[in-house]
Design a protein around this motif. Sequence first.
Motif, PDB file in Angstrom:
ATOM      1  N   SER A  89      -7.020  16.828 -38.932  1.00 41.49           N
ATOM      2  CA  SER A  89      -5.754  16.410 -39.526  1.00 41.49           C
ATOM      3  C   SER A  89      -5.014  17.677 -39.964  1.00 41.49           C
ATOM      4  O   SER A  89      -5.632  18.561 -40.591  1.00 41.49           O
ATOM      5  N   THR A  90      -3.755  17.770 -39.644  1.00 40.95           N
ATOM      6  CA  THR A  90      -3.013  18.977 -40.034  1.00 40.95           C
ATOM      7  C   THR A  90      -2.894  19.067 -41.560  1.00 40.95           C
ATOM      8  O   THR A  90      -2.909  20.166 -42.126  1.00 40.95           O
ATOM      9  N   ASN A  91      -2.788  17.925 -42.240  1.00 37.76           N
ATOM     10  CA  ASN A  91      -2.758  17.981 -43.712  1.00 37.76           C
ATOM     11  C   ASN A  91      -4.095  18.480 -44.262  1.00 37.76           C
ATOM     12  O   ASN A  91      -4.135  19.349 -45.139  1.00 37.76           O
ATOM     13  N   GLN A 119      -4.710  14.553 -33.333  1.00 36.01           N
ATOM     14  CA  GLN A 119      -5.520  14.571 -34.558  1.00 36.01           C
ATOM     15  C   GLN A 119      -6.675  13.584 -34.378  1.00 36.01           C
ATOM     16  O   GLN A 119      -6.471  12.467 -33.918  1.00 36.01           O
ATOM     17  N   GLY A 126      -6.436  11.718 -38.368  1.00 37.92           N
ATOM     18  CA  GLY A 126      -5.119  11.724 -39.027  1.00 37.92           C
ATOM     19  C   GLY A 126      -5.138  10.786 -40.219  1.00 37.92           C
ATOM     20  O   GLY A 126      -5.754   9.725 -40.170  1.00 37.92           O
ATOM     21  N   ARG A 127      -4.464  11.204 -41.274  1.00 36.46           N
ATOM     22  CA  ARG A 127      -4.480  10.409 -42.504  1.00 36.46           C
ATOM     23  C   ARG A 127      -3.088   9.923 -42.865  1.00 36.46           C
ATOM     24  O   ARG A 127      -2.104  10.642 -42.690  1.00 36.46           O
ATOM     25  N   GLY A 128      -3.034   8.692 -43.368  1.00 30.86           N
ATOM     26  CA  GLY A 128      -1.786   8.146 -43.876  1.00 30.86           C
ATOM     27  C   GLY A 128      -1.863   7.985 -45.376  1.00 30.86           C
ATOM     28  O   GLY A 128      -2.839   8.409 -46.014  1.00 30.86           O
ATOM     29  N   ARG A 129      -0.840   7.379 -45.927  1.00 29.82           N
ATOM     30  CA  ARG A 129      -0.818   7.128 -47.359  1.00 29.82           C
ATOM     31  C   ARG A 129      -1.864   6.084 -47.737  1.00 29.82           C
ATOM     32  O   ARG A 129      -2.297   5.304 -46.895  1.00 29.82           O
ATOM     33  N   TRP A 172      -4.122   7.459 -39.703  1.00 25.42           N
ATOM     34  CA  TRP A 172      -2.897   7.587 -38.906  1.00 25.42           C
ATOM     35  C   TRP A 172      -3.320   7.907 -37.473  1.00 25.42           C
ATOM     36  O   TRP A 172      -3.975   8.909 -37.228  1.00 25.42           O
ATOM     37  N   PHE A 208       2.662  16.865 -37.406  1.00 24.15           N
ATOM     38  CA  PHE A 208       2.589  18.224 -37.928  1.00 24.15           C
ATOM     39  C   PHE A 208       2.667  18.205 -39.452  1.00 24.15           C
ATOM     40  O   PHE A 208       3.031  17.189 -40.054  1.00 24.15           O
ATOM     41  N   LYS A 235       8.248   0.308 -38.015  1.00 26.01           N
ATOM     42  CA  LYS A 235       7.966   1.644 -38.552  1.00 26.01           C
ATOM     43  C   LYS A 235       8.045   2.710 -37.460  1.00 26.01           C
ATOM     44  O   LYS A 235       7.333   2.643 -36.460  1.00 26.01           O
ATOM     45  N   GLY A 258       5.957   8.203 -40.682  1.00 24.05           N
ATOM     46  CA  GLY A 258       5.547   8.246 -42.081  1.00 24.05           C
ATOM     47  C   GLY A 258       5.342   9.677 -42.548  1.00 24.05           C
ATOM     48  O   GLY A 258       5.271  10.614 -41.738  1.00 24.05           O
ATOM     49  N   ILE A 259       5.236   9.795 -43.842  1.00 19.52           N
ATOM     50  CA  ILE A 259       5.150  11.113 -44.491  1.00 19.52           C
ATOM     51  C   ILE A 259       3.996  11.071 -45.483  1.00 19.52           C
ATOM     52  O   ILE A 259       3.833  10.081 -46.207  1.00 19.52           O
ATOM     53  N   ILE A 264       3.917  14.999 -41.468  1.00 19.26           N
ATOM     54  CA  ILE A 264       4.888  14.098 -40.845  1.00 19.26           C
ATOM     55  C   ILE A 264       4.313  13.568 -39.535  1.00 19.26           C
ATOM     56  O   ILE A 264       3.806  14.335 -38.710  1.00 19.26           O
TER      57      ILE A 264
HETATM   58  C1  BTN Z   1       1.873   7.118 -43.580  1.00 17.93           C
HETATM   59  O1  BTN Z   1       2.645   6.503 -42.843  1.00 17.93           O
HETATM   60  O2  BTN Z   1       1.087   6.534 -44.341  1.00 17.93           O
HETATM   61  C2  BTN Z   1       1.906   8.619 -43.572  1.00 17.93           C
HETATM   62  C3  BTN Z   1       1.525   9.153 -42.212  1.00 17.93           C
HETATM   63  C4  BTN Z   1       1.484  10.661 -42.168  1.00 17.93           C
HETATM   64  C5  BTN Z   1       0.864  11.154 -40.887  1.00 17.93           C
HETATM   65  C6  BTN Z   1       0.978  12.629 -40.720  1.00 17.93           C
HETATM   66  S1  BTN Z   1       0.570  13.128 -39.092  1.00 17.93           S
HETATM   67  C7  BTN Z   1       0.562  14.798 -39.590  1.00 17.93           C
HETATM   68  C8  BTN Z   1      -0.099  14.848 -40.952  1.00 17.93           C
HETATM   69  N1  BTN Z   1      -1.525  14.921 -40.832  1.00 17.93           N
HETATM   70  C9  BTN Z   1      -2.129  13.831 -41.280  1.00 17.93           C
HETATM   71  O3  BTN Z   1      -3.363  13.629 -41.267  1.00 17.93           O
HETATM   72  N2  BTN Z   1      -1.241  12.975 -41.749  1.00 17.93           N
HETATM   73  C10 BTN Z   1       0.108  13.482 -41.636  1.00 17.93           C
END
Ligand code: BTN
Length: 255
Positions: free
Chosen positions: A36-38, A60, A63-66, A71, A81, A125, A128-129, A146
């Motif tokens: 995950s980039t975050n 990813q 990948g993680r979301g809120r 994600w 990114f 949708k 997301g951020i 993002i």
């Molecule tokens: C959401 O909709 O809940 C937020 C999604 C955010 C996804 C981005 S993808 C790039 C960055 N790395 C992650 O793991 N998450 C964010």
Amino acid sequence: MSTQADPLRWPAEAIWASVVPEWPGFSIEILPEIDSTNTELMRRARNAVHDPILLLAERQTAGRGRLGRAWHGEVGHALTFSLGLPYQPQNWSGLSLAVGLSLAESLGPDIQLKWPNDLWRQQRKLGGILIEAASQGGKSYAVIGIGLNIQLPPTTDLRTPAAAIAEFWQGATAPMVLERITQPLLKALKEFETLGFAPLQQRFNARDALRGLKVQSSDALEGLCEGVDSQGALQILTNDGRQAINSSEVSVRAL
Ligand code: BTN
């Protein structure tokens, strides 16, 4: 003829040149794959790496979301990114709204914002951020992740129906979208650092997907959504009067 998809060509130099005057020391790193980039930028922050960077991954694996959600995004289907920035705003509230607003304004007039972190189009949708922050020695570092759908995701079991940029921008690719959104976003982030959310309130409310709708929050508030205040808190007119939601841990849905 090759059956492999064309490799993506990223306009990193052009983006870098447009950003570096305002963000000295800025760099761009593009990886084929990472968890995950975050997560990666938060790892680096814990190791005291606090330089301004755009870290992009074509794929990813985690990948993680809120709200602890995952994600998902396939190569070419999503732009994923994170920006890592040494960042000292006087007030952090409304930062995710400012990011969403900049993205929406770069992408088109019919992109809406669903408080606090989502981009919407036609009740679906688009992206997301995910914002995280680290601090060390009194200095703070923001990680702004993002994820934007370029093509409709192949999976159909998403909790929320998905929209994609290619639906309204024919031929859009992840590199083209990155080139369009990055410089305005980094400019908006500079402005937010000194001015905060208040100057953006009206522009956000003009794109608020929930405004005027009856909504319910995950912490059981119910009422008419009246848009956001000057700090970015969501105003809900309930039977007990107007209440403001300002926690990013709360989610809101239209009834
Ligand atoms: C959401 O909709 O809940 C937020 C999604 C955010 C996804 C981005 S993808 C790039 C960055 N790395 C992650 O793991 N998450 C964010």
